[in-house]
Design an enzyme around this catalytic site. Structure first.
Site, PDB file in Angstrom:
ATOM      1  N   ASP A 499       0.878  -1.176   0.000  1.00 55.23           N
ATOM      2  CA  ASP A 499       0.000   0.000   0.000  1.00 55.23           C
ATOM      3  C   ASP A 499       0.907   1.215   0.000  1.00 55.23           C
ATOM      4  O   ASP A 499       1.808   1.314   0.820  1.00 55.23           O
ATOM      5  CB  ASP A 499      -0.909   0.008   1.236  1.00 55.23           C
ATOM      6  N   ARG A 510     -12.116   3.217  10.994  1.00 62.35           N
ATOM      7  CA  ARG A 510     -12.479   1.925  10.416  1.00 62.35           C
ATOM      8  C   ARG A 510     -11.259   1.089  10.039  1.00 62.35           C
ATOM      9  O   ARG A 510     -11.389  -0.091   9.776  1.00 62.35           O
ATOM     10  CB  ARG A 510     -13.386   2.100   9.193  1.00 62.35           C
ATOM     11  N   ASN A 572     -10.045   1.416  -6.338  1.00 62.30           N
ATOM     12  CA  ASN A 572     -10.391   1.901  -7.681  1.00 62.30           C
ATOM     13  C   ASN A 572     -10.480   0.733  -8.652  1.00 62.30           C
ATOM     14  O   ASN A 572      -9.852  -0.308  -8.464  1.00 62.30           O
ATOM     15  CB  ASN A 572      -9.379   2.948  -8.163  1.00 62.30           C
ATOM     16  N   CYS A 627     -22.803  21.880 -20.695  1.00 62.68           N
ATOM     17  CA  CYS A 627     -23.636  23.094 -20.734  1.00 62.68           C
ATOM     18  C   CYS A 627     -24.446  23.262 -19.452  1.00 62.68           C
ATOM     19  O   CYS A 627     -24.718  24.382 -19.025  1.00 62.68           O
ATOM     20  CB  CYS A 627     -24.559  23.071 -21.951  1.00 62.68           C
TER      21      CYS A 627
END
Length: 1053
Positions: A499, A510, A572, A627
């Site tokens: 990691d 957690r 991910n 838009c």
């Protein structure tokens, strides 16, 4: 690191990184009984520690939880699991009750007991270790009797290691006193959960989902008014939902009305109350779902035993809860009679338990009576009842802790009232392959609780395993804890965990292996040393590498070939799919899982048996049209995304581009090759950064922020209204500003408006940061500077084109003003100024409250929301949406990882039947569980050869004479050996051969060695670690038909 189970696109959470700017209190550990001096009005102490729980539960529920005193009785593996999750959740206090002493079998799942603790009281030993998890939750040990007087101090009581008599006594007491009761029990591969939250419990939110809203296109006047929504998206409501209305024109009686119950008639329509006497509907309006409190009643334990209600955990085991309801009662009766548990895999104890179960069943009067007992199942229950398995305790403990939170908060629907679970698929697959008593007898070692279920052979196998764990976030921490308890890699094996993240404060609620003093350390190393405390025998190595093509020199053929399997704990989809491809290539099992709030999923990938993770793809997520973001927002999500884009476009990209212009000689050449108007946009931004906007003082930064405010919240809105006035009609005669288009209004700047000043303070400080200038937090000083700022007068211009749709934007001819481009090239300063000038791009970081990043996002978004009359969002909600936070909580993570490790037990035993494995999905809020066997790997065929994604052609690139195969020989090999004519051949993104290749190029390549062609086409050298290449083929068979074939593994070393 964890993930969304619902869609692979959003499988994102776990090793999320959040805040490190909060103080913490010292641990309250030496407490003798319930603390009375702790304020119940915590608000939210240390917001960033609790942030992920509050994203799931909400502020109100968190406050209710922080006024609840919780008692957990029984501190074996199940009790400590529940305690860990409840303490991380943030209740008012937790008391640990146990009158027993630690023994060998406890160590197979009680992760806060060590060998030196044998013979000591379990609650007293566990208390200081559990207290470290959350300094805001006082944790106390209690070893006395559970009397009526003592229990009245608690709002919630959990029993985990108690006999049926005690359960019934305390069950009646708690029911009569209004104390919420949870009973949790695990016996080997079987689990039981019971809830009694009183005769009148109010559930404030039954499912935890965000309230839905939709835009209205029509409402009829009728005895049951028919509401039709705009057909942009389905409304998503269900019959029985309650809704309220805002911004309805004409039928204004509905605006702000009391919640109305609806009946759904279709995906875009539903009926409401009698509207016949209301005014005529004209246009517009938003309908919003309202969460209505729901009252539910629970029966006492004694009443519920006779007339049980079950929550099904597995639809394939429909009759199982009734059988186990009788089975667990029979176990209690057996233990009462013999003062001991049934012996592991003892035939006479199993026969006796079946006989007791028949008596128990015969004496049932109500619906608890079962027509026919499943004696084989009850025997299995007896065989393994003495077992104590970490994965099962993790699953039931996660569920039980979530029920504690429901009991405290009224958030989410509780389990009503019994839940039974079993994982007998973990037992040996061969029917009749019974383990012997001798195999499963206790050995006075820490794995006794597991050996009593599976025997010592599996224990030896577990010790030899080499596993690669990718990610040490929430799921990674839980996996490591279970690995250590199960004895994985506790002999000749090894766990390699990688990691690249460091620990941040918000991880602590957690990612339970980390403590406040670990903040800023590397996750993988800290997690590795934490689990070595739990089981010193585990062989574990921490790495800090990202997995991907860049690290294939480290995680190479030799590395993967030495593994027994891989467990993903990623945040991910791309990394998940990469690891999935690696596991398919090296033919290694993969354990995949993820969570999103109360939802969780588990997928097991087994070589030559199941499909892979990448076999199923989610549809792409809908993105917000450009838009809509630029000119027509109608929801706070739109303004927050706009604010994020502003942040990048003001404080990151211009500084990056300007520095590249100054330092990279090829920047101009690259920029001019960009499509459409991009070259002009990039160079204009560089010119602004280096010339027109370049500040020399704090005063210049304040002036820039004030002028930018004026452009965005006044001038641009006035220009938009000049192009499309409020009364504008479309070509069909309908109002232009209707439906999803909200008519905006410009804002007037005022230094006395808090929000306006929030924006100026944040924007000026961030702008100063990009130029390395000092900022200021002195509002009064900034207000004084603003007095002298000259804001140019703005007049809307005619002829300015504003695109109404993304289609119109794409079709617009992006003509580039070449003369302006040339002018810019001459105006830009020469790059040699870089020696004395530096810009500092700002990377968005949501969790540092002192860096002005979230201040800017909240102010920019809420000002734009004010422009368009969209209700604003507070900082908490803004952070959740703009920071793209995927909420994660300890309860779901623990439960999901418990299921993952049950699958691991099957893999290590070598299970080969598809039906032995279980993919799982759960939503603890509902509660809902679904298990299914994995999907088999799809089969394909060419000629008579069947193949799946796990198969491939093996081609040795180096021939017996030591020379490498040429392209010609490769093509011939397939023609002669497999009767396949290759029409196209590629490696990665490089096309090596195709039938339509120009003759000259083909002639040049045909006699080159394959690796030389690969190097030539890809323009990359092959690393020394590369032993084989992967080629993809398109082929025709002998009849000239296209055929689908496996890939080629081309070995070069």
């Amino acid at each position: 690191m964890s993930s969304s189970p619902l869609s692979k696109k959003r499988r994102l959470s776990g090793s999320e990184t959040t805040g490190s700017h909060c103080s913490s209190n010292s641990v309250r550990s030496e407490l003798s009984h319930i603390p009375t001096n702790v304020s119940t009005n915590h608000c939210l102490p240390n917001e960033c520690v609790f942030s992920f729980f509050s994203y799931v539960l909400g502020h109100d529920a968190m406050k209710r939880m922080q006024s609840s005193n919780v008692l957990i009785s029984g501190l074996r593996g199940l009790g400590v699991e529940i305690a860990k999750n409840v303490i991380l959740g943030g209740v008012k206090s937790v008391t640990l009750h146990d009158q027993g002493s630690a023994e060998w079998r406890d160590l197979s799942s009680q992760f806060y007991l060590r060998e030196e603790d044998l013979g000591r009281n379990r609650a007293e030993v566990s208390q200081p270790r559990l207290a470290e998890l959350n300094s805001y939750v006082p944790v106390t040990a209690y070893t006395g009797a559970l009397t009526e007087e003592y229990l009245t101090e608690f709002q919630v009581v959990i029993l985990t290691d108690s006999n049926l008599e005690e359960q019934l006594r305390l069950g009646d007491l708690c029911h009569s006193k209004g104390i919420k009761l949870i009973i949790a029990d695990t016996r080997g591969l079987f689990g039981q959960l019971f809830c009694d939250f009183g005769e009148e419990m109010i559930v404030y939110d039954t499912n935890g989902e965000q309230p839905l809203s939709a835009m209205i296109s029509m409402i009829t006047k009728d005895s049951q008014g028919l509401v039709t929504c705009l057909d942009e998206a389905r409304h998503g409501f269900e019959t029985g939902d309650y809704v309220t209305f805002t911004e309805v024109q004409g039928m204004t009686e509905l605006n702000g009305c009391q919640p109305i119950e609806i009946k759904v008639l279709g995906p875009y329509t539903f009926s409401i109350c009698d509207t016949s006497s209301f005014s005529e509907y004209i246009r517009g309006g938003i309908v919003s779902q309202v969460k209505m409190p729901k009252k539910i009643a629970f029966k006492s334990l004694s009443a519920s035993m006779a007339e049980p209600e079950f929550v099904l955990t597995d639809f394939a085991k429909f009759d199982r809860p009734g059988q186990l309801h009788v089975g667990f009662q029979a176990l209690h009766a057996f233990e009462k009679k013999h003062k001991r548990q049934p012996k592991p895999w003892n035939q006479s104890d199993a026969d006796e338990l079946v006989s007791i179960a028949n008596d128990v069943n015969a004496n049932q009067a109500g619906s608890a009576k079962v027509e026919q007992l499943d004696e084989e199942l009850l025997k299995k229950l007896t065989y393994v009842a003495a077992g104590d398995l970490a994965p099962l305790n993790a699953f039931i403990g996660g569920l039980a802790a979530q029920e504690v939170m429901k009991a405290c908060t009224g958030k989410f629907m509780p389990i009503r009232q019994w839940l039974y679970f079993d994982a007998i698929e973990c037992l040996p697959e061969t029917e009749g392959a019974l383990l012997t008593e001798e195999d499963c007898a206790p050995r006075n070692c820490r794995y006794d609780g597991q050996i009593s279920v599976f025997g010592c052979k599996l224990q030896d196998e577990l010790a030899k395993q080499r596993y690669f764990l990718v990610g040490a976030g929430a799921i990674g921490c839980e996996l490591l804890k279970n690995f250590a308890m199960m004895g994985l890699a506790c002999g000749d094996g090894e766990v390699i965990v990688t990691d690249m993240d460091t620990i941040e404060k918000s991880n602590l609620n957690r990612q339970f292996l980390f403590r406040p003093w670990d903040v800023t350390k590397m996750k993988s190393e800290t997690a590795a040393s934490a689990v070595k405390q739990m089981n010193p025998s585990i062989r574990i190595t921490g790495h800090q590498n990202r997995v991907g093509p860049d690290t294939e020199k480290i995680y190479d053929d030799e590395f993967f070939e030495g593994l027994h399997g891989v467990a993903n704990a990623l945040d991910n989809v791309d990394a998940r799919m990469y690891m999935d491809r690696r596991c398919v290539y090296y033919r290694k099992p993969l354990l995949e899982s993820g969570t999103l709030g109360t939802k969780g999923n588990v997928q097991v990938v087994i070589p030559f048996l199941t499909e892979s993770y990448s076999s199923s793809q989610d549809p792409p997520e809908k993105s917000i049209p450009i838009c809509t973001l630029k000119n027509f927002p109608n929801a706070i999500e739109h303004t927050l995304q706009w604010a994020r884009d502003e942040f990048e476009g003001l404080f990151k990209q211009p500084a990056e581009n300007a520095m590249q212009y100054l330092t990279d000689p090829k920047f101009m050449e690259r920029t001019l090759k960009l499509p459409g108007a991009q070259p002009l946009e990039v160079l204009e931004a560089v010119y602004r950064s280096l010339v027109t906007d370049r500040p020399s003082s704090r005063k210049d930064c304040v002036a820039w922020a004030r002028n930018h405010w004026q452009v965005q919240y006044s001038n641009n809105i006035r220009q938009l209204l000049h192009n499309f006035p409020p009364d504008q009609l479309t070509s069909s005669g309908a109002p232009f500003w209707s439906g999803p288009k909200r008519c905006p209004h410009p804002l007037e700047f005022s230094t006395s408006n808090e929000l306006h000043m929030d924006y100026i303070m944040a924007a000026a400080n961030l702008f100063a940061q990009t130029y390395g200038l000092a900022g200021s937090t002195d509002r009064a000083a900034v207000i004084r500077l603003l007095q002298d700022v000259k804001v140019p007068v703005f007049t809307p211009k005619s002829g300015v084109k504003i695109h109404v749709s993304d289609q119109e934007l794409q079709n617009a001819n992006a003509s580039v003003d070449d003369s302006r481009l040339e002018e810019l090239k001459s105006l830009l300063p020469t790059p040699d100024v870089s020696s004395e000038f530096k810009l500092f791009p700002v990377d968005f970081e949501k969790d540092d409250d002192s860096n002005f990043h979230m201040d800017f996002i909240v102010a920019a978004s809420n000002l734009r929301a004010e422009n368009y009359d969209i209700p604003p969002a507070d900082r908490h909600k803004s952070k959740l949406i703009a920071g793209k936070i995927i909420p994660a909580i300890a309860t779901t993570t623990a439960a999901v990882v418990g299921l993952v490790c049950l699958e691991l037990l099957k893999i290590v035993q070598g299970h080969r039947r598809l039906e032995s494995y279980k993919n799982g999905f759960m939503n603890l809020a509902l509660p809902f569980f679904a298990f299914s066997e994995p999907i088999a790997a799809p089969r394909h065929k060419y000629y008579e050869n069947e193949w799946t994604l796990w198969d491939r052609f093996e081609v040795k690139g180096v021939q017996p004479n030591g020379e490498e195969m040429t392209l010609r020989q490769f093509l011939d090999y397939f023609k002669n050996e497999h009767k396949l004519e290759i029409t196209m051949l590629s490696q990665g993104v490089s096309m090596l051969y195709s039938f339509f290749m120009p003759a000259a190029k083909l002639k040049e390549r045909l006699d080159l060695p394959m690796t030389e062609i690969v190097t030539k086409v890809s323009k990359k050298k092959l690393g020394k670690h590369v032993r084989a290449l992967v080629f993809e083929l398109c082929c025709n068979d002998e009849t000239d038909e296209d055929v689908e074939v496996p890939y080629v593994r081309y070995t070069i070393h």
